[in-house]
Design an enzyme around this catalytic site. Structure first.
Site, PDB file in Angstrom:
ATOM      1  N   CYS A 126       0.857  -1.178   0.000  1.00 13.58           N
ATOM      2  CA  CYS A 126       0.000   0.000   0.000  1.00 13.58           C
ATOM      3  C   CYS A 126       0.898   1.235   0.000  1.00 13.58           C
ATOM      4  O   CYS A 126       1.692   1.429   0.938  1.00 13.58           O
ATOM      5  CB  CYS A 126      -0.866  -0.026   1.260  1.00 13.58           C
ATOM      6  SG  CYS A 126      -1.927   1.415   1.465  1.00 13.58           S
ATOM      7  N   CYS A 149      -0.978   3.754  -6.736  1.00 17.79           N
ATOM      8  CA  CYS A 149      -1.806   3.115  -5.701  1.00 17.79           C
ATOM      9  C   CYS A 149      -2.039   1.694  -6.183  1.00 17.79           C
ATOM     10  O   CYS A 149      -2.349   1.473  -7.374  1.00 17.79           O
ATOM     11  CB  CYS A 149      -3.129   3.877  -5.572  1.00 17.79           C
ATOM     12  SG  CYS A 149      -4.401   2.989  -4.626  1.00 17.79           S
TER      13      CYS A 149
HETATM   14  N1  DGL Z   1      -3.952   0.612  -2.133  1.00 23.13           N
HETATM   15  C1  DGL Z   1      -3.526   1.725  -1.405  1.00 23.13           C
HETATM   16  C2  DGL Z   1      -2.327   2.422  -2.002  1.00 23.13           C
HETATM   17  O1  DGL Z   1      -1.530   1.790  -2.648  1.00 23.13           O
HETATM   18  C3  DGL Z   1      -4.473   2.631  -0.723  1.00 23.13           C
HETATM   19  C4  DGL Z   1      -5.815   2.906  -1.243  1.00 23.13           C
HETATM   20  C5  DGL Z   1      -6.638   3.565  -0.167  1.00 23.13           C
HETATM   21  O2  DGL Z   1      -7.012   2.864   0.763  1.00 23.13           O
HETATM   22  O3  DGL Z   1      -6.852   4.784  -0.228  1.00 23.13           O
HETATM   23  O4  DGL Z   1      -2.140   3.596  -1.825  1.00 23.13           O
END
Ligand code: DGL
Length: 291
Positions: free
Chosen positions: A77, A200
């Site tokens: 993430c 993301c």
């Molecule tokens: N998948 C996450 C990232 O790579 C976060 C998405 C979220 O929860 O806002 O930033």
């Protein structure tokens, strides 16, 4: 004590990190993985703020360690890496950590026009780590950065539909269209953006929508494969890489969610071809009581 037969922990605010898990499984077929989707608290990146994300990251790392004796943790993430990787390193110095950051460097190197688009969460783009990353690799390049409020959430919710991410997923299409047009003109002429960073891990799952909007020649760059290679390097370094045939749990996947089990099962089936029984719903202690 680190055992090579222990699983690698992977976590994300939700199902986005499954895009990283795909790459991990490909790169490290003999490892077993435990994945935690904090979907009950997603999205992290629109308005949660650093303190909340740090508390969740710490609680999840603690949980995966206690319950599964993970030998390393991949923070799949970008938002949690930006907000919490340093805090976690300080808090658990003996847990090997692999974070995820927007692929600024490879995009800067591969762009011909010198104009690079970046889509990421508000949490990521407003972080000090991201500013530093741009400053380190941005020389002579122009970065067009877009905080994509609502997009990760829409992707999370789409997994609860019978046909996730089908062309009918109108909200996702509308958000992709809005944010790519806000970035500027894409193409290969002077001043046009020819590379787009998917900053993301959720956005990897809307690659086809972005491709349809931008055409076949724009590079869409994510970090899954690079993170998987880095994980291999870290496991080698700590002498904990699982060898072929070692241990019974080889190649095993266990996926958990703090949100909807049906949504995780649907995403796991669609993107990793995993059966429903590999998924379960869990409760991770609330941040306030996390160790
Ligand atoms: N998948 C996450 C990232 O790579 C976060 C998405 C979220 O929860 O806002 O930033």
């Amino acid at each position: 004590m680190i055992f090579s037969t222990s699983p690698v922990g992977v976590f994300d605010s939700g199902i986005g990190g499954l895009s990283v898990l795909q790459a991990l499984r490909h790169e490290l077929p003999h490892e077993s993985f435990v994945y935690l989707a904090d979907s009950g608290n997603a999205p992290y990146g629109d308005a949660r703020g650093d303190v909340f994300v740090q508390q969740r990251t710490r609680a999840i790392a603690h949980y995966l360690r206690e319950q599964y004796a993970i030998k390393a943790l991949v923070i799949a993430c970008n938002t949690a890496t930006a907000a919490a990787v340093e805090m976690l390193r300080a808090h658990m110095p003996d847990l090997p950590l692999i974070g995820v950051e927007p692929a600024i460097k490879p995009a800067a190197l591969s762009s011909q026009t010198g104009h690079v688009g970046v889509m990421a969460t508000r949490g990521t783009v407003s972080s000090a780590r991201f500013t530093k990353l741009l400053a380190m690799h941005g020389g002579g390049r122009q970065f067009h950065v877009q905080a994509c409020d609502g997009l990760a959430k829409a992707i999370e919710q789409s997994t609860e539909e019978p046909e996730p991410l089908s062309p009918e997923t109108t909200e996702i299409r509308a958000l992709c269209a809005r944010y790519t047009s806000a970035l500027g003109h894409f193409g290969h002429k002077t001043g046009e953006i020819d590379a787009l960073v998917l900053g993301c891990t959720h956005y990897v799952f809307v690659r086809e929508h972005l491709r349809a909007l931008l055409g076949p020649d724009i590079q869409l760059i994510d970090t899954g494969a690079a993170v998987a290679r880095q994980t291999r390097r870290v496991l080698l370094q700590i002498q904990a890489l699982a060898a072929e045939g070692e241990g019974k749990a080889q190649g095993r996947m266990h996926l958990m969610t703090t949100g909807s089990l049906a949504a995780l099962q649907s995403a796991a089936r669609r993107w990793l071809e995993l059966p429903a029984q590999d998924c379960s719903a869990v409760v991770v202690p609330e941040p306030a009581v996390a160790a």
